[in-house]
Structure formats: C-alpha cells, structure tokens
Design an enzyme around this catalytic site. Structure first.
Site, PDB file in Angstrom:
ATOM      1  N   GLU A  12      43.600   4.304 -41.151  1.00  0.00           N
ATOM      2  CA  GLU A  12      44.824   4.111 -41.442  1.00  0.00           C
ATOM      3  C   GLU A  12      45.151   4.824 -42.918  1.00  0.00           C
ATOM      4  OE1 GLU A  12      43.349   1.662 -40.326  1.00  0.00           O
ATOM      5  OE2 GLU A  12      44.823   0.536 -39.063  1.00  0.00           O
ATOM      6  N   THR A  33      42.486   2.898 -33.906  1.00  0.00           N
ATOM      7  CA  THR A  33      41.775   1.953 -34.696  1.00  0.00           C
ATOM      8  C   THR A  33      41.774   0.565 -33.839  1.00  0.00           C
ATOM      9  OG1 THR A  33      41.285   0.716 -36.668  1.00  0.00           O
ATOM     10  CG2 THR A  33      43.566   1.523 -36.225  1.00  0.00           C
ATOM     11  N   LYS A  79      32.447  -6.152 -37.432  1.00  0.00           N
ATOM     12  CA  LYS A  79      32.163  -4.577 -37.336  1.00  0.00           C
ATOM     13  C   LYS A  79      30.665  -4.600 -36.830  1.00  0.00           C
ATOM     14  CE  LYS A  79      33.661  -0.553 -39.951  1.00  0.00           C
ATOM     15  NZ  LYS A  79      34.031   0.100 -40.827  1.00  0.00           N
ATOM     16  N   TRP A  88      34.951  -1.442 -35.506  1.00  0.00           N
ATOM     17  CA  TRP A  88      35.467  -2.800 -35.350  1.00  0.00           C
ATOM     18  C   TRP A  88      35.640  -3.286 -34.156  1.00  0.00           C
ATOM     19  CZ3 TRP A  88      35.563  -5.321 -39.641  1.00  0.00           C
ATOM     20  CH2 TRP A  88      35.785  -4.738 -40.946  1.00  0.00           C
TER      21      TRP A  88
HETATM   22  P1  AMP Z   1      37.653   1.935 -40.088  1.00  0.00           P
HETATM   23  O1  AMP Z   1      39.050   2.187 -39.924  1.00  0.00           O
HETATM   24  O2  AMP Z   1      36.860   1.764 -38.872  1.00  0.00           O
HETATM   25  O3  AMP Z   1      37.119   2.819 -41.137  1.00  0.00           O
HETATM   26  O4  AMP Z   1      37.461   0.460 -41.025  1.00  0.00           O
HETATM   27  C1  AMP Z   1      37.950   0.366 -42.203  1.00  0.00           C
HETATM   28  C2  AMP Z   1      37.466  -1.060 -42.814  1.00  0.00           C
HETATM   29  O5  AMP Z   1      36.136  -0.881 -43.147  1.00  0.00           O
HETATM   30  C3  AMP Z   1      38.051  -1.248 -44.082  1.00  0.00           C
HETATM   31  O6  AMP Z   1      39.289  -1.973 -44.133  1.00  0.00           O
HETATM   32  C4  AMP Z   1      37.066  -2.053 -44.841  1.00  0.00           C
HETATM   33  O7  AMP Z   1      37.137  -3.531 -44.190  1.00  0.00           O
HETATM   34  C5  AMP Z   1      35.626  -1.683 -44.090  1.00  0.00           C
HETATM   35  N1  AMP Z   1      35.040  -0.910 -45.170  1.00  0.00           N
HETATM   36  C6  AMP Z   1      34.982   0.396 -45.076  1.00  0.00           C
HETATM   37  N2  AMP Z   1      34.328   1.092 -46.244  1.00  0.00           N
HETATM   38  C7  AMP Z   1      34.119  -0.043 -46.945  1.00  0.00           C
HETATM   39  C8  AMP Z   1      33.103  -0.071 -48.087  1.00  0.00           C
HETATM   40  N3  AMP Z   1      32.656   0.748 -48.824  1.00  0.00           N
HETATM   41  N4  AMP Z   1      32.922  -1.418 -48.420  1.00  0.00           N
HETATM   42  C9  AMP Z   1      33.243  -2.486 -47.803  1.00  0.00           C
HETATM   43  N5  AMP Z   1      34.039  -2.381 -46.565  1.00  0.00           N
HETATM   44  C10 AMP Z   1      34.438  -1.187 -46.213  1.00  0.00           C
END
Ligand code: AMP
Length: 480
Positions: free
Chosen positions: A331, A186, A445, A450
């Site tokens: 995570e 990540t 993002k 990210w």
């Molecule tokens: P990832 O590890 O790439 O899946 O990114 C995780 C992050 O995406 C989380 O910590 C949030 O900041 C964002 N995220 C994931 N799902 C949502 C959601 N339904 N609404 C808002 N932010 C989200």
C-alpha cells in the site's frame, strides 16, 4: 497565484524515454526462463519492444484503463510488457504466482484482467485457471514460437509472435498523471485480497524518493540486481529506479537460489541488490559453505520482514557490504522507512550502530508517520511508547480497487484523521527512527507473503482433504 513552470505530467513512460535518450546502450541482462542462460539487451531495445507491445495490445482491443496482467519473473520481457502497457494508459497488474491457482483466478476476475502474459514456469497455473477467466481475451507466453507450450490454453500466442511486425511508433503518455498505472493485490489483512492501484504520479514520485542518496542511492555507474520480484510491490520500485538513473539492470529470472544469485552478483559485477531476508540467508549459506567472497557488491537493501541480526552482521562485518534495512508495504508503493544511520548514530560505537540498524528506520521524503493509541491519540516519540503506525503520502493508498475494505462513505481505506493504518505496531524515537514491535493484523507471513489465519486454515483444510501436500503456504526456495 500559480507558478509559471511547464506542464510535464509525471507519467512512467517518461522514465523509459529518459533511459532511451540518455542511456540507450546501458545493458539489461536476464537469466532466461527457457534454459537459464544469460541474454543481453539495452534500454534502447527494451524501449523499442515496449513500443511494439503497446501497438500489439491496441490492435487486440486493449485500451486506456484496461487491466493487463503478468504472471512473471523479473526479466527484460516483463519490463517490456510493464512499460508497453503502462505507457499507453493500460493498468499493469502483477499477479502473484505464489498464491494458489484458485486465488490467482479470483484476483484476475476481480481485476477483470483482459490479457495475461506469463512465463513458461507458470504454464500449469494458467492451464488450470484459463477456463475460469471469462474476461481474458488472450494469453501471451513470454517466449518464442519454438518454446510455446503445448497446453490447453485458449487464444494463446508466443510473445515474440505477438510483437512481431509492430512498429516502434506508439504514442505514450498524454493523459493525466493521476491515471492508474499498476495494480497489485495484497492479502495483508483478513478477508479477500485487496487491490492497490498505483498511479503514474505515485510511481514516479516514489521511484525518485526510493533512489534518494540515503535510500537506494543508485546512479549510472551502478549495476542493480532486483531479486525482489516485480510482482512483490513493483520490485520495490527498482524497475522505475534503474532506467531513471541509467543503472545496468540484472534480472534473475526464475533462479533465486544462493548459487544462482551469487553467480550473477559476481559475473555481472553487481553493486546494489535488494530482496527479503530469506534470499540473503540462502546466499550467505551458499557463500559460507563454499568459502566465497563478494568482489563488487557495495549495498544490499533488505525488507519485507525484519533484518535478522545474523544477516546484518554477515554482510557488514564479514563481507564489507552496507545493509539498507527498509520497511514498507504494498500500500506504500512500497518503501516507507530506511535504516540508514544519522550523524548521531555514527558517533556511537559499532555495537550501538548494529542495534540502530536493526530498527526499521526513518521516513523517506514523501512519507509522514505517526503512532497512535486505539482512540487515535498520538503517542510520544521517545522510543518507548508504542502505538498503531499510521502513514500518509502521495504514494500511499487512499482506497483499494473497487473500494474494498472501505472505512468511510467515500470508499477510502483511511482513518478519520486521513492517515492509512499499516496494521503494524511501532515505536518512534527522538531521531524519528521507527521500530516495529508487533503486528495488529491477523496474518502470518510465509516466505515474504502474507496469509490471514482464516485463509491459511481454510486452504490448508481444503488441500488436506484433497490429499495434497502439507506445507501449502510454504514457498519454494524462491522467495519474494
Ligand atoms: P507487503 O505488503 O507484503 O510488503 O507486507 C508489508 C508488511 O510486511 C508490513 O506492514 C510489515 O508488517 C512487514 N514488513 C515489511 N518490511 C518489514 C521490516 N523491515 N521489518 C519488519 N516488518 C516488515
């Protein structure tokens, strides 16, 4: 006093074994990478070929704990490599093709990947980085001999040749359920990417939790289309969930545009699907432009970023499809919360229900959540007070691979209270419903991925100097 129940380690090979025994003829349909046509196989055949993968890997010296990487779309072959590697106790490392080649090389070297399986789409990436990967013993193109790319890639073999001649008699499991099963990097915080190392136990528990009735709620009569890629946090557990419950799987391959997704939804009679909002915007635009309807779809899981109100309303009000808003992160395996309504919400009017569904939702069983201030003091669950969102559970990371970003002397990435800081800022209300209000992490993002501001600037600058295309981190229309 200990209980007197049987010892049955929670290892993921049992998931595919279960499908082989109970749903042998249930279909897995894949849009092929080679020509976009649809190919059909069954859980029995995927199990059989995954067994061949194990034997082929072992013959080439891959053993317990070795990292086997994939750079691949959602396909039946990817499933076979996934279970073939995990089943024997190797670690399946999903590389993310949306990163720059130099970042992929950095990650593959950090993970010390011993083999890389890749889809033809990604041949140029592999050709560009192969010479920089000293640990990789061989590369496998996920295709047959006729389509083997003519590229400058050492020790390259076509997948069909790789497994040919191997018997489906591999020994799976037999190791501790806490053995590492999967690795996914990540880049969700500043600094270098960090590896999240899932265990067999965490994957099995998370798969079961993710398929509880108030979350995905899929069963043997469902047809499931994971548009979210397997390289994005295990396709949100769907590659475990579907064989667990015997659902038919529809794998979209490389084509994630609105028209291609629509065609699969209709032709395969999909009942449940999952992806980030950008995918759904493309689908909705396509359907609206062409005045199309959905005839079988019942539920759509949306996460990765907040569900836009327009998407929620379109699915629920125009197409009669229930939206399951999910929040989570790599995570967390990745699902943390789900936006399914509670009885208290059902007593409200439609507009209030829409507002409730836009929130990120309540904790899945196996997830503990709390919000705290900067001193770690818990904030009230009143829907107003906001704080750093901390989480805990058996499928939440305790440490990153090689202890990257450690916060204590044990190499763990945890706060003093033993919880993991998500980097999100949120409120929690009286019903336990969480809403993200902000992000504490220094990242942006892009299309579901990210990028820390530092890296964004650095790579954009480097590419501009090289005269390469501008929107570096902007992704193609194929979002993850
Ligand atoms: P990832 O590890 O790439 O899946 O990114 C995780 C992050 O995406 C989380 O910590 C949030 O900041 C964002 N995220 C994931 N799902 C949502 C959601 N339904 N609404 C808002 N932010 C989200």
């Amino acid at each position: 006093m200990l209980g007197l129940m049987q010892d049955w380690p929670l290892t993921v090979d049992k998931i595919l074994d279960h499908a082989r025994i109970n749903f042998p003829r249930r279909e897995i349909v894949t849009r092929s990478i080679e020509d976009g046509s649809l190919s059909r196989t069954t859980y029995y055949n995927v199990w059989r070929r995954a067994q061949q993968v194990t034997n082929a890997l072992q013959e080439r010296g891959i053993g317990l704990g070795d990292r086997v990487a994939t750079l691949a779309w959602n396909t039946e072959r990817h499933m076979e490599v996934w279970y073939g590697a995990m089943g024997m106790g190797a670690v399946l490392h999903t590389l993310n093709p949306r990163l720059f080649p130099e970042q992929i090389a950095w990650i593959a070297n950090h993970a010390e990947d011993k083999a890389i399986f890749f889809d033809l789409t990604f041949t140029p990436i592999i050709a560009a980085i192969a010479s920089k990967l000293p640990n990789v013993k061989f590369f496998v193109a996920l295709t047959d001999r006729d389509h083997l790319p003519q590229a400058d890639i050492p020790n390259l073999i076509a997948y069909e040749d790789f497994i040919e001649g191997h018997a489906p008699d591999a020994k799976w499991g037999g190791f501790d359920e806490n053995t590492a099963a999967g690795l996914c990097y990540t880049s969700g915080t500043t600094g270098e990417p960090k590896g999240v190392l899932y265990s067999h136990r965490s994957n099995v528990l998370h798969g079961m939790a993710a398929n509880s009735v108030d979350c995905f709620g899929a069963g043997a009569a469902d047809v499931v289309l994971p548009v979210v890629p397997m390289f994005h946090a295990n396709a949100w557990a769907i590659a475990f969930v579907a064989p667990m419950c015997g659902a038919k799987l529809v794998m979209p391959g490389a084509k994630l545009d609105g028209q291609s997704v629509y065609e699969l939804l209709e032709s395969e009679k999909v009942t449940f699907t999952a992806a980030v909002p950008t995918v759904w915007l493309m689908l909705l635009n396509y359907m609206q432009e062409n005045k199309l309807k959905l005839s079988t779809l019942k539920r759509v899981a949306i996460g990765g970023s907040a569900v836009p109100e327009r998407v929620l309303r379109a699915f629920e009000e125009d197409y009669g499809v229930e939206v399951i808003h999910a929040w989570g992160m790599t995570e967390m395996s990745p699902i943390g919360t789900i936006g399914k309504l509670l009885p208290e919400h059902y007593a409200m009017d439609h507009e209030s229900q829409i507002k409730a569904k836009l929130k990120q939702g309540r904790a899945l069983f196996t997830v503990e959540m709390k919000i705290v201030d900067d001193e770690g003091v818990e904030k009230p669950h009143d829907g107003k007070a906001f704080g750093r969102l901390l989480v805990k559970g058996p499928a939440v990371a305790r440490a990153y691979f090689k202890n990257a970003g450690a916060k204590n002397e044990n190499g763990e990435c945890l706060e003093a209270c033993g919880f993991f800081d998500t980097g999100d800022v949120a409120t929690l209300d009286e019903l336990g419903v969480m809403q993200i209000t902000d992000r504490a992490k220094d990242v942006i993002k892009s299309g579901g991925e990210w990028i820390s501001f530092d890296r964004h600037r650095k790579y954009r600058g480097r590419r501009r100097r090289r005269g390469e295309r501008g929107g570096d981190w902007r992704l193609s229309s194929q979002m993850g």
